[in-house]
Design a protein around this motif. Structure first.
Motif, PDB file in Angstrom:
ATOM      1  N   LEU A  87      -5.979 -20.923 -14.850  1.00 54.46           N
ATOM      2  CA  LEU A  87      -7.239 -20.321 -14.238  1.00 54.46           C
ATOM      3  C   LEU A  87      -7.119 -18.712 -14.349  1.00 54.46           C
ATOM      4  N   VAL A  88      -6.207 -18.166 -13.923  1.00 60.88           N
ATOM      5  CA  VAL A  88      -6.177 -16.893 -14.013  1.00 60.88           C
ATOM      6  C   VAL A  88      -6.503 -16.246 -15.454  1.00 60.88           C
ATOM      7  N   LYS A  89      -5.701 -16.892 -16.585  1.00 57.47           N
ATOM      8  CA  LYS A  89      -5.568 -16.179 -17.581  1.00 57.47           C
ATOM      9  C   LYS A  89      -6.935 -16.436 -18.056  1.00 57.47           C
ATOM     10  N   GLU A  90      -7.753 -17.023 -17.796  1.00 58.76           N
ATOM     11  CA  GLU A  90      -9.222 -17.073 -18.486  1.00 58.76           C
ATOM     12  C   GLU A  90     -10.110 -15.598 -17.960  1.00 58.76           C
ATOM     13  N   LYS A  91      -9.606 -15.080 -16.780  1.00 54.62           N
ATOM     14  CA  LYS A  91     -10.099 -13.864 -16.337  1.00 54.62           C
ATOM     15  C   LYS A  91      -9.372 -12.733 -16.637  1.00 54.62           C
ATOM     16  N   PHE A  92      -7.922 -12.812 -16.915  1.00 60.17           N
ATOM     17  CA  PHE A  92      -7.101 -11.710 -17.342  1.00 60.17           C
ATOM     18  C   PHE A  92      -6.064 -12.211 -18.312  1.00 60.17           C
ATOM     19  N   PRO A  93      -6.632 -11.872 -19.292  1.00 58.34           N
ATOM     20  CA  PRO A  93      -5.726 -12.580 -20.621  1.00 58.34           C
ATOM     21  C   PRO A  93      -4.554 -12.154 -20.708  1.00 58.34           C
ATOM     22  N   GLU A  94      -4.272 -10.707 -20.251  1.00 56.31           N
ATOM     23  CA  GLU A  94      -2.855 -10.381 -20.338  1.00 56.31           C
ATOM     24  C   GLU A  94      -1.730 -10.828 -19.314  1.00 56.31           C
ATOM     25  N   VAL A  95      -2.288 -11.774 -18.336  1.00 55.14           N
ATOM     26  CA  VAL A  95      -1.368 -12.365 -17.320  1.00 55.14           C
ATOM     27  C   VAL A  95      -0.326 -12.804 -17.960  1.00 55.14           C
ATOM     28  N   GLU A  96       0.951 -12.707 -17.334  1.00 61.01           N
ATOM     29  CA  GLU A  96       2.272 -13.374 -17.812  1.00 61.01           C
ATOM     30  C   GLU A  96       2.707 -14.661 -16.876  1.00 61.01           C
ATOM     31  N   TYR A  97       3.383 -15.654 -17.286  1.00 60.57           N
ATOM     32  CA  TYR A  97       3.924 -16.667 -16.547  1.00 60.57           C
ATOM     33  C   TYR A  97       5.104 -17.258 -17.145  1.00 60.57           C
ATOM     34  N   ASP A  98       6.046 -17.397 -16.166  1.00 58.51           N
ATOM     35  CA  ASP A  98       7.385 -17.873 -16.255  1.00 58.51           C
ATOM     36  C   ASP A  98       7.383 -19.196 -15.665  1.00 58.51           C
ATOM     37  N   PRO A  99       7.424 -20.304 -16.282  1.00 64.11           N
ATOM     38  CA  PRO A  99       7.377 -21.591 -15.631  1.00 64.11           C
ATOM     39  C   PRO A  99       8.955 -21.845 -15.016  1.00 64.11           C
ATOM     40  N   ILE A 100       9.680 -21.131 -15.406  1.00 63.52           N
ATOM     41  CA  ILE A 100      11.025 -21.417 -14.535  1.00 63.52           C
ATOM     42  C   ILE A 100      11.304 -20.731 -13.361  1.00 63.52           C
ATOM     43  N   SER A 101      10.703 -19.442 -13.188  1.00 58.16           N
ATOM     44  CA  SER A 101      10.894 -18.896 -11.864  1.00 58.16           C
ATOM     45  C   SER A 101       9.396 -19.182 -11.209  1.00 58.16           C
ATOM     46  N   ARG A 102       8.524 -19.544 -11.936  1.00 52.51           N
ATOM     47  CA  ARG A 102       6.832 -19.660 -11.569  1.00 52.51           C
ATOM     48  C   ARG A 102       6.313 -18.879 -10.955  1.00 52.51           C
ATOM     49  N   ILE A 103       6.562 -17.300 -11.658  1.00 54.87           N
ATOM     50  CA  ILE A 103       6.200 -16.115 -11.511  1.00 54.87           C
ATOM     51  C   ILE A 103       4.884 -15.828 -12.331  1.00 54.87           C
ATOM     52  N   LEU A 104       3.838 -15.330 -11.516  1.00 53.08           N
ATOM     53  CA  LEU A 104       2.378 -14.955 -12.154  1.00 53.08           C
ATOM     54  C   LEU A 104       2.356 -13.490 -12.110  1.00 53.08           C
ATOM     55  N   LYS A 105       2.199 -12.718 -13.196  1.00 46.76           N
ATOM     56  CA  LYS A 105       2.023 -11.089 -13.035  1.00 46.76           C
ATOM     57  C   LYS A 105       1.165 -10.678 -14.068  1.00 46.76           C
ATOM     58  N   VAL A 106       0.624  -9.325 -13.712  1.00 51.81           N
ATOM     59  CA  VAL A 106       0.181  -8.686 -14.679  1.00 51.81           C
ATOM     60  C   VAL A 106       1.104  -7.220 -14.444  1.00 51.81           C
ATOM     61  N   GLU A 107       1.847  -6.886 -15.186  1.00 54.02           N
ATOM     62  CA  GLU A 107       2.678  -5.554 -15.036  1.00 54.02           C
ATOM     63  C   GLU A 107       2.609  -4.445 -16.138  1.00 54.02           C
ATOM     64  N   LYS A 108       2.653  -3.397 -15.539  1.00 52.24           N
ATOM     65  CA  LYS A 108       2.587  -2.200 -16.373  1.00 52.24           C
ATOM     66  C   LYS A 108       3.439  -2.040 -17.261  1.00 52.24           C
ATOM     67  N   LYS A 109       3.303  -1.963 -18.691  1.00 57.77           N
ATOM     68  CA  LYS A 109       4.283  -1.712 -19.710  1.00 57.77           C
ATOM     69  C   LYS A 109       5.295  -0.569 -19.788  1.00 57.77           C
ATOM     70  N   ASP A 110       4.707   0.608 -18.930  1.00 54.55           N
ATOM     71  CA  ASP A 110       5.787   1.831 -19.198  1.00 54.55           C
ATOM     72  C   ASP A 110       6.547   2.008 -17.783  1.00 54.55           C
ATOM     73  N   LYS A 111       6.756   0.886 -17.073  1.00 56.16           N
ATOM     74  CA  LYS A 111       7.378   0.987 -15.813  1.00 56.16           C
ATOM     75  C   LYS A 111       8.772   1.352 -15.954  1.00 56.16           C
ATOM     76  N   LYS A 112       9.323   2.598 -15.291  1.00 53.44           N
ATOM     77  CA  LYS A 112      10.598   2.916 -15.124  1.00 53.44           C
ATOM     78  C   LYS A 112      11.348   2.128 -14.218  1.00 53.44           C
ATOM     79  N   ARG A 113      12.700   1.776 -14.631  1.00 49.79           N
ATOM     80  CA  ARG A 113      13.542   1.115 -13.733  1.00 49.79           C
ATOM     81  C   ARG A 113      14.697   2.002 -13.541  1.00 49.79           C
ATOM     82  N   ILE A 114      15.299   1.698 -12.289  1.00 50.57           N
ATOM     83  CA  ILE A 114      16.603   2.715 -11.952  1.00 50.57           C
ATOM     84  C   ILE A 114      17.493   1.926 -11.362  1.00 50.57           C
ATOM     85  N   GLY A 115      18.825   2.378 -11.548  1.00 46.07           N
ATOM     86  CA  GLY A 115      20.024   1.772 -10.695  1.00 46.07           C
ATOM     87  C   GLY A 115      20.486   0.423 -11.610  1.00 46.07           C
ATOM     88  N   LYS A 116      21.069  -0.386 -10.745  1.00 45.53           N
ATOM     89  CA  LYS A 116      21.456  -1.671 -11.203  1.00 45.53           C
ATOM     90  C   LYS A 116      21.997  -2.698 -10.200  1.00 45.53           C
TER      91      LYS A 116
END
Length: 260
Positions: A87-116
């Motif tokens: 449903l969401v993909k029809e309006k936001f083709p860039e949306v990502e979905y992981d059927p294992i975690s069931r997470i649906l997201k649009v995420e910025k590609k240049d995101k910095k990550r810190i720590g661990k």
């Protein structure tokens, strides 16, 4: 004003940085009738509002997703179904979905990550909850080491990765059955352990209650427990701990980056 509008106003000089901060931190929300979107949450807490997708009507989900996307350019949803993804993909083709975690997201590609942080699962059946925790932490700017299938029935598997686990700023221990992994972790690391009971197990596990009670009653120190199957809550809390350990501010910026 949306976040983007505020930023443009600051750049143009029509709004001062101090005034922009006041606007962002005030108690505000957007009324949608069926939802009140907390558009100032990121300014207050350092974490934007997340969508709990399960049981939402299609129209409500789409409208909420679109509004949050306009606000921040990215959206994170938990417990989404395949139908909701389509449903969401029809309006936001860039949306990502992981059927294992069931997470649906649009995420910025240049995101910095810190720590661990380290996300550990007792068994392969616990991975859906572990992935919800790991991907939540990554979305909010944390580096994640995944260490799966290291439960107490084969302790040598855990010990082979112990150096990596001990170097993390926080450890998430995801386990069903009797939930013993968290207690073992608590006795091996010097950093906080977040225990996540899962609903994995046979009848007497009582859909995760057995693991929950084991974790709450652990004799090991430094263990905090979230609700059954609450990977999202664990990933969120681990990110808060990781930011503190890495010396970042409430928005995840390291000291050298704060003036940028």
């Amino acid at each position: 004003m949306t976040l983007q509008e505020i930023l443009e106003s600051v750049k143009s000089g029509s709004v001062s940085v101090e005034e922009a901060e006041r606007i962002l931190k005030k108690e505000s929300y957007e009324e949608m009738g069926y939802a009140k979107l907390d558009t100032s949450r990121k300014a207050r807490t350092g974490f934007a509002e997340v969508i709990y997708c399960s049981n939402k009507a299609d129209e409500h989900l789409l409208n909420i997703f679109e509004r949050l996307y306009r606000e921040d350019g990215e959206v994170f949803g938990t417990r989404a179904s395949q139908h909701q993804y389509e449903l969401v993909k029809e309006k936001f083709p860039e949306v990502e979905y992981d059927p294992i975690s069931r997470i649906l997201k649009v995420e910025k590609k240049d995101k910095k990550r810190i720590g661990k942080i380290a996300v550990c699962s007792a068994g392969t059946a616990d991975i859906p909850v572990a992935e919800e925790a790991a991907q939540t932490a990554e979305y909010f700017g944390t580096n994640v080491e995944r260490i799966y299938d290291v439960g107490v029935s084969g302790m040598h598997r855990l010990f082979s990765r112990l150096e990596t686990i001990q170097s993390a700023n926080c450890v998430i221990a995801v386990a069903g059955m009797e939930g013993a992994l968290a207690s073992v972790m608590g006795g091996l690391v010097s950093r906080p352990v977040i225990a996540v009971p899962t609903s994995v197990g046979y009848g007497a596990s009582m859909h995760g209650l057995s693991a929950l009670l084991t974790m709450i009653n652990s004799c090991a120190n430094g263990i905090a427990v979230v609700n059954i199957d609450n990977g999202y809550g664990a990933g969120y809390l681990a990110t808060q701990i990781n930011r503190l350990a890495a010396g970042a501010d409430e928005k995840g910026n390291l000291p050298a980056e704060k003036g940028k």
